[in-house]
Design a protein around this motif. Structure first.
Motif, PDB file in Angstrom:
ATOM      1  N   GLY B 128       0.846  -1.187   0.000  1.00 19.99           N
ATOM      2  CA  GLY B 128       0.000   0.000   0.000  1.00 19.99           C
ATOM      3  C   GLY B 128       0.872   1.224   0.000  1.00 19.99           C
ATOM      4  O   GLY B 128       2.078   1.138  -0.279  1.00 19.99           O
ATOM      5  N   GLN B 146       2.508  -2.208  -4.591  1.00 20.29           N
ATOM      6  CA  GLN B 146       1.847  -1.047  -5.205  1.00 20.29           C
ATOM      7  C   GLN B 146       2.838   0.042  -5.591  1.00 20.29           C
ATOM      8  O   GLN B 146       3.765   0.361  -4.853  1.00 20.29           O
ATOM      9  CB  GLN B 146       0.800  -0.470  -4.251  1.00 20.29           C
ATOM     10  N   GLY B 309     -16.759  -3.253  -1.500  1.00 19.09           N
ATOM     11  CA  GLY B 309     -17.977  -3.788  -0.891  1.00 19.09           C
ATOM     12  C   GLY B 309     -18.193  -5.270  -1.122  1.00 19.09           C
ATOM     13  O   GLY B 309     -19.334  -5.737  -1.107  1.00 19.09           O
ATOM     14  N   ILE B 329     -10.582  -7.996  -1.359  1.00 15.27           N
ATOM     15  CA  ILE B 329     -11.304  -7.554  -0.159  1.00 15.27           C
ATOM     16  C   ILE B 329     -10.384  -6.732   0.741  1.00 15.27           C
ATOM     17  O   ILE B 329      -9.230  -7.074   0.951  1.00 15.27           O
ATOM     18  CB  ILE B 329     -11.888  -8.741   0.643  1.00 15.27           C
ATOM     19  N   GLY B 330     -10.935  -5.639   1.239  1.00 21.73           N
ATOM     20  CA  GLY B 330     -10.217  -4.801   2.191  1.00 21.73           C
ATOM     21  C   GLY B 330     -10.938  -4.813   3.530  1.00 21.73           C
ATOM     22  O   GLY B 330     -10.523  -5.479   4.481  1.00 21.73           O
ATOM     23  N   THR B 331     -12.069  -4.111   3.580  1.00 17.57           N
ATOM     24  CA  THR B 331     -12.837  -4.001   4.816  1.00 17.57           C
ATOM     25  C   THR B 331     -13.178  -5.375   5.391  1.00 17.57           C
ATOM     26  O   THR B 331     -13.006  -5.618   6.594  1.00 17.57           O
ATOM     27  CB  THR B 331     -14.140  -3.215   4.533  1.00 17.57           C
ATOM     28  N   TRP B 361     -10.578   4.753  11.487  1.00 15.05           N
ATOM     29  CA  TRP B 361      -9.323   4.049  11.183  1.00 15.05           C
ATOM     30  C   TRP B 361      -8.174   5.034  10.985  1.00 15.05           C
ATOM     31  O   TRP B 361      -7.014   4.653  10.990  1.00 15.05           O
ATOM     32  CB  TRP B 361      -9.504   3.180   9.932  1.00 15.05           C
TER      33      TRP B 361
HETATM   34  C1  LIG Z   1      -7.292   0.466   5.964  1.00 19.62           C
HETATM   35  C2  LIG Z   1      -7.263   0.573   4.482  1.00 19.62           C
HETATM   36  C3  LIG Z   1      -6.103   1.021   3.849  1.00 19.62           C
HETATM   37  C4  LIG Z   1      -6.045   1.121   2.459  1.00 19.62           C
HETATM   38  N1  LIG Z   1      -4.882   1.517   1.861  1.00 19.62           N
HETATM   39  C5  LIG Z   1      -4.807   1.540   0.497  1.00 19.62           C
HETATM   40  C6  LIG Z   1      -3.592   1.826  -0.156  1.00 19.62           C
HETATM   41  O1  LIG Z   1      -2.572   2.094   0.463  1.00 19.62           O
HETATM   42  N2  LIG Z   1      -3.569   1.796  -1.516  1.00 19.62           N
HETATM   43  C7  LIG Z   1      -4.683   1.473  -2.247  1.00 19.62           C
HETATM   44  O2  LIG Z   1      -4.626   1.430  -3.465  1.00 19.62           O
HETATM   45  N3  LIG Z   1      -5.838   1.194  -1.638  1.00 19.62           N
HETATM   46  C8  LIG Z   1      -5.929   1.209  -0.303  1.00 19.62           C
HETATM   47  N4  LIG Z   1      -7.112   0.867   0.290  1.00 19.62           N
HETATM   48  C9  LIG Z   1      -8.247   0.449  -0.547  1.00 19.62           C
HETATM   49  C10 LIG Z   1      -8.233  -1.047  -0.779  1.00 19.62           C
HETATM   50  O3  LIG Z   1      -7.109  -1.421  -1.530  1.00 19.62           O
HETATM   51  C11 LIG Z   1      -9.466  -1.543  -1.534  1.00 19.62           C
HETATM   52  O4  LIG Z   1      -9.562  -0.813  -2.750  1.00 19.62           O
HETATM   53  C12 LIG Z   1     -10.763  -1.414  -0.789  1.00 19.62           C
HETATM   54  O5  LIG Z   1     -10.567  -1.655   0.579  1.00 19.62           O
HETATM   55  C13 LIG Z   1     -11.764  -2.413  -1.345  1.00 19.62           C
HETATM   56  O6  LIG Z   1     -13.022  -2.219  -0.833  1.00 19.62           O
HETATM   57  P1  LIG Z   1     -13.597  -2.968   0.469  1.00 19.62           P
HETATM   58  O7  LIG Z   1     -12.921  -2.311   1.624  1.00 19.62           O
HETATM   59  O8  LIG Z   1     -15.039  -2.687   0.453  1.00 19.62           O
HETATM   60  O9  LIG Z   1     -13.263  -4.403   0.371  1.00 19.62           O
HETATM   61  C14 LIG Z   1      -7.185   0.779   1.694  1.00 19.62           C
HETATM   62  C15 LIG Z   1      -8.342   0.339   2.330  1.00 19.62           C
HETATM   63  C16 LIG Z   1      -8.398   0.229   3.693  1.00 19.62           C
HETATM   64  C17 LIG Z   1      -9.654  -0.263   4.332  1.00 19.62           C
END
Ligand SMILES: Cc1cc2nc3c(=O)[nH]c(=O)nc-3n(C[C@H](O)[C@H](O)[C@H](O)COP(=O)(O)O)c2cc1C
Lengths: 243, 447
Positions: B128, B146, B309, B329-331, B361
């Motif tokens: 990230g 990334q 999502g 998936i992130g969240t 967060w």
């Molecule tokens: C805590 C957190 C940190 C994130 N950091 C980055 C990041 O550094 N670079 C990036 O491209 N996306 C980042 N994202 C976005 C995620 O890569 C991803 O696109 C997103 O979480 C997907 O959706 P979801 O949370 O509904 O699964 C982050 C998301 C979260 C929740």
């Protein structure tokens, strides 16, 4: 990928440079050969002919080799350089020495925009002038420009030093963090939170060192120093218009 | 800055009428803004209700389609990402990957837990905006590195250590926005990795410093290939906006994999107004991306990874049916690790939130020890246990999708197709380009 033997004009003899002619070999073969294990021992010197503005020449080097490019290069020449010395006997396109880590890159002509963007270390010397965004997001590199730099140079510069022997364009050092900037000529305008700072003895000394390393004949005392006012480091509502 | 859960309570006097325009939340936000003079920054994704995968249903097998037997008949889930140009594409056992979340936003232990969990089920994790940590590289079998506008910690050694490279143009939560990490999370280690002074409110760039536009991107992708000797797949991540054009341009620029992140996608720290009002829903973006790839003759040659999502196996199966190759998936991954756990309710309440609502967060005070740089809080997360929970969750998602695929008679998740789907609402039918349930009507495509 072409084998090394296919890209050579002549085989390496002693310390004679290994010569690659890009009018017949492709850049991929050149870079592949430059990335070969133990390249610094087997072929420490390289000469690249007919670059003709090709992109990504001598990128990702990770060895103490010397590469001399005879002519103009396109984008990202010597990108992410580590340890190597790359000399361009011509002009360089966008992002020369982008994200360089160490080593030396010298452009005998002019450099296009974003020279040494995000570079962490090493020395970039541009003997001519550099266009806009020279040293954008620089993270520790030293850059010495013999001529002028364009607008937004050292934008968001985090660390390292930018030396401009000529003039600087608009918005120099906008949103600067801890990079230091020295300019001998005029500055058209300063960017947000970039301020002129006192030239103390240690600054004259480091500037003298940089000029010597770059082979520039200039008097450190004729330069002014610029750095971050550090007023945008933490959000404050009174600065809202600057964000 | 979390207003916390509002009681959905009825007004105290039934003759009182709440304005639909100036409802209590809106009033509270105006009051908060007037008080503090700063916009609300939070984590998570869009909270408003938008057309989503819940608005789609599978038809299942029928007279004209044979189902597959559960357990006995195969339904494969493997996926290969990045075979278009790379010598070493990623071979994953499940199409559920872990999205890019920065060290800085997350603790080192959380990154380690993600790596452990993903490796257990043979899928990938992603770095990230903050560089590659040994915790994650050490544990993650398939690590996507990334390449962001900030280039914090970007270095060629990590590039060569990575299994794939993801050029980030945008995120669904904030298409057009740069990163943000508030001072309380810029500890010595984070500051060192990013070459920043400790404690600054870091606002990272929204544009790449050395290229703009599709023609430059093509040259940039080529440079990354040259640096890494054409070994690694190159992904391009976009936030869902003008998806049809962005996907076409990214594919033409040479991307091996396109990561498409819809507006519900999570973030670690972004202005609430940005999260809620910029970008389009994942459901609306996905069919546009597939159309773009199909028109270029690149669907299934350039892989499409969809995020924003994604919560369960049904979402996964629906993405597959609409033409995605994998999801990220992130969240949901953070929740699997222990974010918003009910057992922490009292601590969330002490921070002005509650279990199930916590989204601060950005603040670094996470009682679950995930979105923090505080050593004491971070030590609450056991990376081994966290990894196991994530692996369990990904297994469940994958099995759920298999249940649906078998019911539709599909021997691979990738065999699911739009023809297996119908929509519950006209909006979802129009966006997903599948018929409204019980009709043959696809809005916008005539009768
Ligand atoms: C805590 C957190 C940190 C994130 N950091 C980055 C990041 O550094 N670079 C990036 O491209 N996306 C980042 N994202 C976005 C995620 O890569 C991803 O696109 C997103 O979480 C997907 O959706 P979801 O949370 O509904 O699964 C982050 C998301 C979260 C929740």
């Amino acid at each position: 990928m072409a084998a090394l033997s296919e890209v050579l004009v002549e085989p390496p003899v002693g310390v004679e440079p290994t010569t690659v002619d890009l009018s017949t070999a492709d850049v991929r073969a050149l870079n592949g050969a430059l990335h070969a294990p133990r390249v610094a021992e087997t072929s420490p010197r390289w000469r690249v002919l007919h670059p003709d503005g090709r992109h990504s020449i001598a990128v990702g080097l990770d060895a103490e080799v010397e590469v001399e490019v005879d002519g103009h290069v396109g984008y990202y020449c010597a990108g992410m350089n580590k340890a190597a010395t790359v000399t361009i006997n011509g002009n360089a396109g966008v992002g020369v020495a982008e994200n360089m880590m160490s080593g030396t890159v010298r452009v005998r002509g002019n450099a296009s925009q974003s020279a040494a963007a995000t570079a962490h270390g090493g020395l970039l010397v541009v003997e001519g002038s550099a266009a806009a965004r020279c040293g954008i997001s620089m993270k520790g590199v030293d850059i010495v420009v013999g001529g002028d730099v364009g607008h937004m140079s050292a934008f968001m510069g985090q660390a390292g030093r930018l030396v401009v022997c000529g003039d600087a364009g608009d918005a120099l050092g906008d949103s600067l963090y801890e990079a230091r900037i020295y300019v001998q000529g005029s500055v058209k305008s300063l960017g947000a939170d970039c301020v002129e700072k006192e030239m103390r003895a240690e600054h004259l000394a480091e500037l003298a060192q940089l000029l010597t390393a770059a082979g520039m004949d200039a008097d450190p005392a004729a330069f002014a120093r610029f750095g971050s006012g550090r007023s945008l480091y933490n959000f404050h509502v009174d600065n809202a218009s600057a964000y | 800055m979390n207003p916390g859960p509002r009681s959905p309570a009825l007004p105290p006097d039934p003759t009182l009428r709440e304005s639909a325009t100036f409802d209590r939340r809106t009033i509270a936000e105006i009051q908060r803004a007037a008080e503090t003079g700063i916009y609300d920054i939070r984590g998570g994704g869009a909270k408003r209700k938008v057309p989503h995968f819940d608005d789609l249903l599978f038809l299942g097998a029928s007279m004209s389609r044979y189902p597959l037997e559960g357990y006995r008949e195969r339904c494969d889930t493997d996926v290969v990402l990045g075979a278009r140009n790379a010598t070493f594409p990623l071979h994953l056992s499940t199409p559920v990957t872990v999205a890019g979340m920065s060290f800085g936003a997350l603790s080192g232990r959380a990154k380690e837990a993600l790596g452990r969990g993903a490796s257990e089920v043979n899928t990938s994790t992603t770095t990230g905006d903050g560089g590659m940590t040994p915790e994650e590289r050490g544990q993650s079998k398939h690590l996507v590195y990334q390449y962001l506008p900030s280039r914090y910690g970007m270095n060629p050694d990590d590039l060569r250590r990575a299994d794939a490279i993801e050029v980030v143009l945008g995120q669904g939560a904030k298409p057009g926005g740069g990163g943000m990490l508030l001072g309380q999370k810029i500890t010595e280690r984070v500051a060192g990795m990013r070459t920043l002074p400790m404690g600054v409110d870091q606002r990272s760039a929204s544009r790449h410093p050395d290229w703009t536009g599709p023609d430059d991107l093509e040259i940039k992708i080529r440079e990354l290939r040259e640096i890494t000797d054409w070994e690694k797949p190159i992904y391009v991540k976009i936030g869902a906006t003008r998806t049809y054009y962005d996907v076409k341009l990214a594919a033409k620029a040479g991307a091996d994999v396109i990561v498409l992140d819809g507006m519900q996608g999570g973030t670690a720290a972004t202005q609430d107004v940005f999260i809620e009002h910029v970008g389009i829903p994942t459901l609306a973006a996905l069919p546009q991306a597939v159309q773009a790839l199909q028109e270029e003759g690149l669907h299934r040659h350039v892989q499409l990874v969809v995020s924003g999502g994604i919560r369960n196996g049904a979402d996964l199966a629906k993405c597959m049916a609409l033409g995605a190759d994998a999801v990220a998936i992130g969240t949901a991954a953070l929740i699997a690790l222990g974010d918003n756990a009910p057992g922490l309710d009292a601590e969330y309440r002490a921070l002005g939130s509650a279990a199930g609502f916590y989204d601060d967060w950005q603040a670094g005070r996470d009682p679950a020890g995930i979105t923090t740089q505080d050593d004491e809080l971070a030590s609450r997360l056991d990376p081994v246990q966290g990894g196991r929970r994530l692996a369990n969750f990904i297994r469940v998602m994958t099995m759920e999708a298999q249940v649906i695929a078998r019911a539709c008679g599909k021997a691979h998740l990738h065999h699911l197709e739009p023809e297996d789907l119908v929509a519950l609402t006209i909006e979802a039918a129009a966006m997903a380009r599948v018929p409204l349930a019980g009709t043959s009507w696809i809005p916008g495509q005539g009768l």
